[in-house]
Design an enzyme around this catalytic site. Structure first.
Site, short mmCIF file in Angstrom:
data_model
loop_
_atom_site.label_atom_id
_atom_site.label_comp_id
_atom_site.label_asym_id
_atom_site.label_seq_id
_atom_site.Cartn_x
_atom_site.Cartn_y
_atom_site.Cartn_z
N ASN A 74 37.60 -71.35 28.65
CA ASN A 74 37.24 -70.11 29.35
C ASN A 74 35.76 -70.12 29.76
O ASN A 74 35.40 -69.57 30.79
CB ASN A 74 37.55 -68.91 28.46
CG ASN A 74 39.04 -68.71 28.32
OD1 ASN A 74 39.71 -68.35 29.28
ND2 ASN A 74 39.58 -69.00 27.15
N HIS B 21 29.12 -76.48 23.33
CA HIS B 21 29.12 -76.58 24.79
C HIS B 21 27.72 -77.00 25.25
O HIS B 21 26.73 -76.39 24.82
CB HIS B 21 29.47 -75.24 25.44
CG HIS B 21 30.69 -74.60 24.86
ND1 HIS B 21 31.96 -74.98 25.20
CD2 HIS B 21 30.83 -73.61 23.95
CE1 HIS B 21 32.84 -74.23 24.53
NE2 HIS B 21 32.17 -73.40 23.76
N1 LIG Z 1 35.66 -66.11 27.52
C1 LIG Z 1 35.41 -66.81 26.41
O1 LIG Z 1 34.34 -67.36 26.22
C2 LIG Z 1 36.48 -66.94 25.37
C3 LIG Z 1 36.16 -67.43 24.10
C4 LIG Z 1 37.16 -67.51 23.15
C5 LIG Z 1 38.45 -67.13 23.47
N2 LIG Z 1 38.74 -66.69 24.72
C6 LIG Z 1 40.09 -66.29 25.11
O2 LIG Z 1 40.29 -64.95 24.74
C7 LIG Z 1 41.68 -64.73 24.51
C8 LIG Z 1 41.87 -64.07 23.14
O3 LIG Z 1 41.34 -64.91 22.13
P1 LIG Z 1 41.58 -64.56 20.56
O4 LIG Z 1 40.84 -65.55 19.75
O5 LIG Z 1 41.35 -63.11 20.33
O6 LIG Z 1 43.14 -64.89 20.46
P2 LIG Z 1 44.18 -64.42 19.35
O7 LIG Z 1 45.26 -65.43 19.37
O8 LIG Z 1 43.52 -64.09 18.06
O9 LIG Z 1 44.75 -63.04 19.97
C9 LIG Z 1 45.55 -62.99 21.11
C10 LIG Z 1 46.39 -61.74 21.04
O10 LIG Z 1 47.19 -61.64 22.23
C11 LIG Z 1 48.43 -61.10 21.84
N3 LIG Z 1 49.49 -61.35 22.82
C12 LIG Z 1 50.29 -62.44 22.92
N4 LIG Z 1 51.21 -62.22 23.89
C13 LIG Z 1 50.98 -60.99 24.40
C14 LIG Z 1 51.59 -60.21 25.39
N5 LIG Z 1 52.65 -60.66 26.08
N6 LIG Z 1 51.10 -58.98 25.64
C15 LIG Z 1 50.04 -58.51 24.96
N7 LIG Z 1 49.42 -59.21 23.98
C16 LIG Z 1 49.88 -60.44 23.72
C17 LIG Z 1 48.73 -61.76 20.52
O11 LIG Z 1 49.66 -61.03 19.80
C18 LIG Z 1 47.35 -61.74 19.85
O12 LIG Z 1 47.15 -60.58 19.11
C19 LIG Z 1 42.35 -66.10 24.64
O13 LIG Z 1 42.89 -66.26 25.94
C20 LIG Z 1 41.20 -67.06 24.45
O14 LIG Z 1 41.45 -68.31 25.07
C21 LIG Z 1 37.77 -66.57 25.65
#
Ligand SMILES: NC(=O)c1ccc[n+]([C@@H]2O[C@H](COP(=O)([O-])OP(=O)(O)OC[C@H]3O[C@@H](n4cnc5c(N)ncnc54)[C@H](O)[C@@H]3O)[C@@H](O)[C@H]2O)c1
Length: 250
Positions: free
Chosen positions: A172, A202
């Site tokens: 991301n 990174h």
């Molecule tokens: N922008 C950045 O720098 C950065 C950094 C880390 C993570 N991320 C991204 O952020 C997102 C969340 O990361 P996280 O560590 O909190 O993940 P996580 O796995 O802890 O949480 C993801 C949540 O999404 C929910 N989910 C799954 N399917 C769903 C649906 N159909 N509808 C609604 N909710 C749903 C899951 O139940 C879970 O609670 C991921 O896509 C990750 O890749 C971005």
């Protein structure tokens, strides 16, 4: 002004922001949409397993689920709400990026990209007229990348667009840097799988007309895909969006 905030997905990053919002009196949690959210917070707001258009109404919707979930739901949410989006790799899909921009323009909504696991998006964006090359190297453990390598190896090298397709949950920050700077085809990504590391790190190298920047960011990997820094930085981004000052994509 009190702003209502909804959550699309609420795991590691989302829960930290919910906790942060709950500690302030200024804004409210309007709803959580997540298939497996357990309300340990006693939020007193609706929790829905899937989209319910009559319930999922908020001034700002924070997406912290997956790129696919974002793509499935933005058609509804961007008509009604501003969005702060963590699954930034979704925008490597050009058709989706254009559709999201059109929805924002048609409905007067905004899409905010947080700096997430890195920092410096504002500076990269400001340097756009000068940029000549932007490269990002990411080193993560095989487990974090969903792999089982026993030795350090480069698992992707090429344009950021391809990295987003192959590792949508892990790059991301590459997507955010591409949007801020030279785009998905001209930003170069390298992903390294290293069984010896316990961090997500990174290295961003930027060269341009009269400029040369190096950013090195490392954050402890505490299980899952997200390192120590992102949930904390997410709360700062949320504060700035609610206060009107985050990096705006659309
Ligand atoms: N922008 C950045 O720098 C950065 C950094 C880390 C993570 N991320 C991204 O952020 C997102 C969340 O990361 P996280 O560590 O909190 O993940 P996580 O796995 O802890 O949480 C993801 C949540 O999404 C929910 N989910 C799954 N399917 C769903 C649906 N159909 N509808 C609604 N909710 C749903 C899951 O139940 C879970 O609670 C991921 O896509 C990750 O890749 C971005």
């Amino acid at each position: 002004m009190m702003t209502s905030v909804g959550f699309l997905g609420c795991g590691k990053i989302g829960k930290e922001m919910v906790r942060h919002l709950r500690a302030q009196a200024d804004h409210s949690v309007a709803f959580v949409q997540s298939p497996n959210f357990v309300d340990d917070f006693d939020l007193g707001c609706p929790v829905v397993r899937q989209l319910d258009e009559s319930i999922c109404q908020a001034d700002l919707v924070v997406e912290c689920a997956t790129a696919d979930v974002l793509k499935q739901h933005s058609e509804f949410y961007l008509r009604n709400s501003d969005m702060l989006v963590f699954s930034v790799t979704a925008f490597s899909d050009e058709a989706f990026a254009q559709r999201a921009q059109s929805l924002c323009q048609a409905h007067g909504t905004h899409l905010y990209i947080p700096h997430g696991a890195i920092l410096g998006l504002d500076g990269i964006c400001d340097a756009r007229p000068l940029l000549k090359s932007v490269t990002i190297d990411t080193i993560k453990s095989p487990a974090s990348l969903g792999r089982s390598d026993r030795e350090r190896q480069v698992v992707y090298e090429g344009p950021t667009r391809g990295a987003c397709v192959e590792y949508p949950r892990n790059v991301n920050v590459h997507a955010a840097v591409a949007i801020a700077g030279m785009g998905f085809d001209d930003t170069k990504s390298r992903i390294i799988s290293d069984p010896a590391v316990t961090t997500n790190s990174h290295a961003i190298c930027i060269e341009g007309d009269g400029i040369s920047f190096r950013l090195e960011i490392s954050s402890t990997a505490s299980g899952g895909i997200t390192g120590r820094y992102t949930p904390v930085s997410a709360c700062g981004s949320l504060d700035r969006v609610l206060g009107g000052g985050e990096f705006r994509f659309v």
